[in-house]
Scaffold this active site. Structure first.
Site, PDB file in Angstrom:
ATOM      1  N   SER A 278      -0.111  32.432 -27.719  1.00 52.65           N
ATOM      2  CA  SER A 278      -0.559  32.075 -29.063  1.00 52.65           C
ATOM      3  C   SER A 278       0.166  32.941 -30.082  1.00 52.65           C
ATOM      4  O   SER A 278       0.504  34.102 -29.811  1.00 52.65           O
ATOM      5  CB  SER A 278      -2.074  32.288 -29.174  1.00 52.65           C
ATOM      6  OG  SER A 278      -2.494  32.295 -30.520  1.00 52.65           O
ATOM      7  N   LYS A 284      -4.142  34.792 -24.930  1.00 49.71           N
ATOM      8  CA  LYS A 284      -4.249  33.402 -24.514  1.00 49.71           C
ATOM      9  C   LYS A 284      -3.130  32.974 -23.558  1.00 49.71           C
ATOM     10  O   LYS A 284      -2.002  33.432 -23.660  1.00 49.71           O
ATOM     11  CB  LYS A 284      -4.236  32.473 -25.732  1.00 49.71           C
ATOM     12  CG  LYS A 284      -5.505  32.534 -26.563  1.00 49.71           C
ATOM     13  CD  LYS A 284      -5.523  31.420 -27.587  1.00 49.71           C
ATOM     14  CE  LYS A 284      -5.791  30.095 -26.934  1.00 49.71           C
ATOM     15  NZ  LYS A 284      -5.785  28.996 -27.924  1.00 49.71           N
ATOM     16  N   ASN A 286      -2.301  29.280 -22.806  1.00 44.47           N
ATOM     17  CA  ASN A 286      -2.588  27.870 -23.048  1.00 44.47           C
ATOM     18  C   ASN A 286      -1.915  26.969 -22.018  1.00 44.47           C
ATOM     19  O   ASN A 286      -0.815  27.268 -21.564  1.00 44.47           O
ATOM     20  CB  ASN A 286      -2.080  27.458 -24.429  1.00 44.47           C
ATOM     21  CG  ASN A 286      -2.826  28.144 -25.554  1.00 44.47           C
ATOM     22  OD1 ASN A 286      -4.036  28.265 -25.508  1.00 44.47           O
ATOM     23  ND2 ASN A 286      -2.093  28.576 -26.565  1.00 44.47           N
ATOM     24  N   ARG A 317      13.409 -20.256 -26.721  1.00 43.66           N
ATOM     25  CA  ARG A 317      14.035 -19.012 -27.196  1.00 43.66           C
ATOM     26  C   ARG A 317      13.158 -18.511 -28.340  1.00 43.66           C
ATOM     27  O   ARG A 317      12.908 -19.249 -29.296  1.00 43.66           O
ATOM     28  CB  ARG A 317      15.478 -19.239 -27.658  1.00 43.66           C
ATOM     29  CG  ARG A 317      16.421 -19.720 -26.559  1.00 43.66           C
ATOM     30  CD  ARG A 317      16.744 -18.644 -25.530  1.00 43.66           C
ATOM     31  NE  ARG A 317      17.568 -17.589 -26.105  1.00 43.66           N
ATOM     32  CZ  ARG A 317      18.888 -17.680 -26.265  1.00 43.66           C
ATOM     33  NH1 ARG A 317      19.529 -18.782 -25.908  1.00 43.66           N
ATOM     34  NH2 ARG A 317      19.574 -16.690 -26.785  1.00 43.66           N
TER      35      ARG A 317
END
Length: 448
Positions: A278, A284, A286, A317
């Site tokens: 972080s 942290k 993550n 088409r």
């Protein structure tokens, strides 16, 4: 300058895979146009539909190195389609107007669709390789953790113990079903197109079906029974398949994200210095790959729906639905490839904390073993009465913050039937993993 997340110099290799980007690049797409025009000339020269001299000259000039990209871009913008622009350049490079025989009896959509099928073939080969790797990684985890207890979860609440190997084997079974689906869809999907203006090959007076058969043989594709210019189920099937694959990858990412939570901490994405850190909270770690997987498969699923919208084509088409595929096919393949790449990274280096898994089972003081206790007491006092009794005793254990075994071991209606040792056996998670190991073995054995 790149403006999409797939082609971004910063994010491109996180959201996609360079091999898949190459498959859907302008260069490879145009190379496929040339491959088809080259093959068509060879076949028609061999059949005597066009002069052999013309066929040889066209083949000689179907080279990507000869393409003028500035001219191709300008002409495509003018016309709306690139095929005529490519054919014009082949023709211009051929001597003595022999290039006039290039694209003989074909229409733009024949070349465009067949090129897309050739690209899908290359893309699906990469998907297959990745699914094989993911399957092998899941099999390794299932085998290694066949008997590693972890709590099962229902509605995000602790349920009954399972094993981590069982959890991986459940997902593995789904991946192996995708591998089987891929084998089944290839014969339907890898089919070329050569039908001319309205699909009836009316432009060729002779050798029409022989040309079609020879062209598909030359390209290694199945010959269609009938034109599919505006019957797009095979393309949509590929999109649906990739959407299903993405769903399974999302399931993996979701479980890993939840199990990485600080309060859970049972598994982790592979560690590298700084990964998942972080900008403001140094502690942290993550999830990263799981986030990209989730984003990719969510957008890819919208492209699968778009490819089904492209099926709603008008007459022989279409006026617009076809072009949906030009946008969605490259993106669904590239986004799926990115999700596959991130999933391979996660599973091959997944960190598993078996100790934390056991401590999370134990955190409820035995409450998660209430089903085992209920079933153990059932033969003595009846299953329904055992359910109600154990329910009340669980509430008591919670209220008094005591281990369930201590509440059970002093209850007179229980102690007159079973001993404390029997109760302790009922409350041991490792004794109540059901057929988890057997099921893991079945999944692994089914892989051969």
């Amino acid at each position: 300058m790149a403006s999409t997340i797939i082609d971004s110099r910063i994010f491109g290799d996180m959201f996609s895979d360079v091999r898949m980007r190459d498959v859907w690049s302008d260069e490879n797409r145009t190379a496929k146009y040339l491959d088809i025009e080259r093959a068509l000339a060879k076949v028609q020269g061999r059949l005597g539909i066009i002069p052999q001299e013309a066929a040889d000259e066209i083949v000689r000039n179907c080279e990507l190195s000869q393409i003028d990209w500035v001219q191709l871009k300008a002409k495509t913008e003018q016309i709306g389609y690139p095929i005529i622009a490519v054919v014009n350049q082949i023709n211009a490079n051929c001597r003595d107007k022999l290039g006039e025989y290039c694209h003989w009896g074909a229409t733009t959509q024949d070349i465009t669709d067949t090129a897309a099928v050739l690209q899908m073939r290359e893309g699906l080969a990469l998907i297959e390789e990745d699914l094989d790797e993911i399957g092998n990684a899941l099999a390794t985890l299932a085998r290694k953790h066949r008997d590693t207890p972890v709590i099962g979860r229902s509605n995000l609440q602790q349920a009954t113990p399972i094993t981590f190997g069982y959890k991986m084997a459940c997902i593995l079974a789904g991946i192996d079903r995708h591998r089987e689906r891929l084998k089944q869809l290839k014969p339907r999907v890898l089919m070329g197109e050569f039908g001319g203006a309205s699909g009836t090959l009316s432009s060729l007076e002779k050798g029409a079906m022989e040309t079609q058969a020879g062209l598909m043989k030359e390209l290694g594709l199945a010959q269609p029974l009938i034109s599919w210019h505006t019957v797009r189920d095979t393309v949509a099937e590929v999109g649906a398949f990739l959407g299903l694959v993405g769903g399974s990858l999302g399931k993996i990412a979701m479980d890993v994200k939840l199990m990485m939570q600080t309060e859970v901490a049972e598994v982790f994405e592979p560690y590298a210095p700084g990964r998942g850190s972080s900008s403001t909270m140094p502690q942290k770690r993550n999830p990263i790959s799981c986030l990209y997987i989730h984003a990719n498969i969510s957008v890819a699923r919208q492209h699968a729906a778009a490819l089904m919208d492209a099926m709603v084509a008008d007459h022989e088409r279409s006026t617009g639905p076809w072009e949906i595929e030009w946008v969605s096919l490259p993106e669904i393949f590239c986004l799926t490839s990115g999700a596959l790449k991130q999933t391979k990274f996660v599973l091959k280096g997944l960190e598993v904390d078996a100790g934390r898994m056991r401590s999370n089972i134990d955190m409820t003081n035995g409450l998660v073993m209430s089903e085992a206790v209920m079933m153990g007491l059932g033969p003595y006092i009846g299953r329904e009465y055992a359910h109600d009794l154990v329910y009340d005793l669980c509430r008591e254990a919670i209220a008094k913050d005591r281990p369930l075994i201590e509440i059970l071991a002093v209850h007179p209606e229980i102690t007159k039937h079973v001993t404390r040792a029997q109760l302790e056996a009922m409350c041991e998670p490792a004794n109540h993993l059901g057929q988890a190991g057997v099921m893991v073995d079945r999944v692994l054995a089914a892989r051969g």
